[in-house]
Design an enzyme around this catalytic site. Sequence first.
Site, PDB file in Angstrom:
ATOM      1  N   ASN A 166       0.875  -1.171   0.000  1.00  0.00           N
ATOM      2  CA  ASN A 166       0.000   0.000   0.000  1.00  0.00           C
ATOM      3  C   ASN A 166       0.910   1.218   0.000  1.00  0.00           C
ATOM      4  O   ASN A 166       1.508   1.552   1.022  1.00  0.00           O
ATOM      5  CB  ASN A 166      -0.894  -0.021   1.249  1.00  0.00           C
ATOM      6  N   TRP A 167       1.015   1.828  -1.171  1.00  0.00           N
ATOM      7  CA  TRP A 167       1.951   2.957  -1.306  1.00  0.00           C
ATOM      8  C   TRP A 167       1.425   4.222  -0.630  1.00  0.00           C
ATOM      9  O   TRP A 167       2.157   5.202  -0.510  1.00  0.00           O
ATOM     10  CB  TRP A 167       2.220   3.235  -2.803  1.00  0.00           C
ATOM     11  N   GLU A 210      -5.430  -5.096  10.379  1.00  0.00           N
ATOM     12  CA  GLU A 210      -4.421  -4.071  10.622  1.00  0.00           C
ATOM     13  C   GLU A 210      -4.728  -3.378  11.949  1.00  0.00           C
ATOM     14  O   GLU A 210      -5.557  -2.463  11.997  1.00  0.00           O
ATOM     15  CB  GLU A 210      -4.438  -3.025   9.504  1.00  0.00           C
ATOM     16  N   SER A 266       3.385  -2.138  10.378  1.00  0.00           N
ATOM     17  CA  SER A 266       4.839  -2.197  10.613  1.00  0.00           C
ATOM     18  C   SER A 266       5.447  -3.552  10.263  1.00  0.00           C
ATOM     19  O   SER A 266       6.389  -4.002  10.912  1.00  0.00           O
ATOM     20  CB  SER A 266       5.171  -1.808  12.064  1.00  0.00           C
ATOM     21  N   GLY A 298       2.858  -1.212   4.267  1.00  0.00           N
ATOM     22  CA  GLY A 298       2.917   0.225   3.992  1.00  0.00           C
ATOM     23  C   GLY A 298       4.341   0.660   3.707  1.00  0.00           C
ATOM     24  O   GLY A 298       4.870   0.465   2.611  1.00  0.00           O
ATOM     25  N   GLY A 299       4.995   1.230   4.708  1.00  0.00           N
ATOM     26  CA  GLY A 299       6.318   1.821   4.546  1.00  0.00           C
ATOM     27  C   GLY A 299       7.323   0.926   3.831  1.00  0.00           C
ATOM     28  O   GLY A 299       8.047   1.391   2.935  1.00  0.00           O
TER      29      GLY A 299
END
Length: 250
Positions: A9-10, A168, A213, A234-235
Site C-alpha cells: 500500500n503505497w 491491521e 509495521s 505500507g512503509g
Amino acid sequence: MRQSLVVGNWKMNGTLATNKLLAEGIVAGLNASSESAACAVCVPFVYLPSIGDIVKGSRLGLGAQNIANKASGAFTGEVAASMLVEFGCQYALVGHSERRTYYGDTNQTVAERFCQAQEQGITPILCIGETLAQRENNQTFAVVEEQLDVVIALAGIHAFSKAVIAYEPVWAIGTGKTATDEQAQEVHHHIRSYIAAKDQTIADKIQILYGGSAKPDNAKGLFAMPDIDGGLIGGASLDAESFLQICHSI
Ligand code: 13P
C-alpha cells in the site's frame, strides 16, 4: 491450501518518476525468482495508468487504495469501480483505517464500497482492526466482529469467497510497533473462526493478511502463523528490495 498474498500500500507517496522505478524494480525482482507469494501494489489513483502499463503481463497485480461507494453520478472526488476496471485494477482496499479516521468512512460506507468493487469483479481487500484504546479495553474481538458484521449484512457471507481481509491493528500502523506473531495469530484465528461459524468452506479459503509495521525482518515469523496468509505492507513497500524480501519470505 491457501495461496499467500503480499500487497503493498503505497499510500500518498512518490512521484510519477519514482513510482515507475519502484514498480519496475518489483517486477524485475519477481521475474528473477519463481519462489514468491502472489504480489500486488495499491497505488494512488493518478498513477494507475502508468503503473498498469508496467505490471501488464507480469506477476505483480494492481490495486487501488479506495473505491467509490456508488456506481456513478454526482459524487465529486470519488472514483467508481467501473473506472478502476478500465485501468486493470484487480484489487481495491476498502476501509483502511486512515480512510476511517481522516475521511469519515463508516462500517456502512465501507460495506457499500466492498459491494461496488465486487459488482465490477474487483477483489475488495477489507481492512479491519482495533485502536490501542480498544485493545486495552479488551474490545479487539468485538471491534473486528462489528466491522465484519456490517459487510456480511450487506454483501452476504458468500461474497467473502471473492474477497481478502486485512487485519491491521491501528496502533501498529506506521508506528514501528508490530503485533507479535502470537498477538496477530490470535486475532486472525478469531476472524477465521467467526467466519467459519457462518460458512466453513469460505473460512478455510479466505486469505487474511496482516498489516502494521511489517518489515523484512519480522515478516517471516508473522507469515509462519497458521492463520496469517500474507501481508498488507505500507512503509516497507516503498523500497523494491524490502518489498521483494517480504514477498519472498512466505
Ligand atoms: P505500515 O506498514 O507503514 O505500518 O502501514 C501498514 C498499512 O497501513 C498498510 O495498509
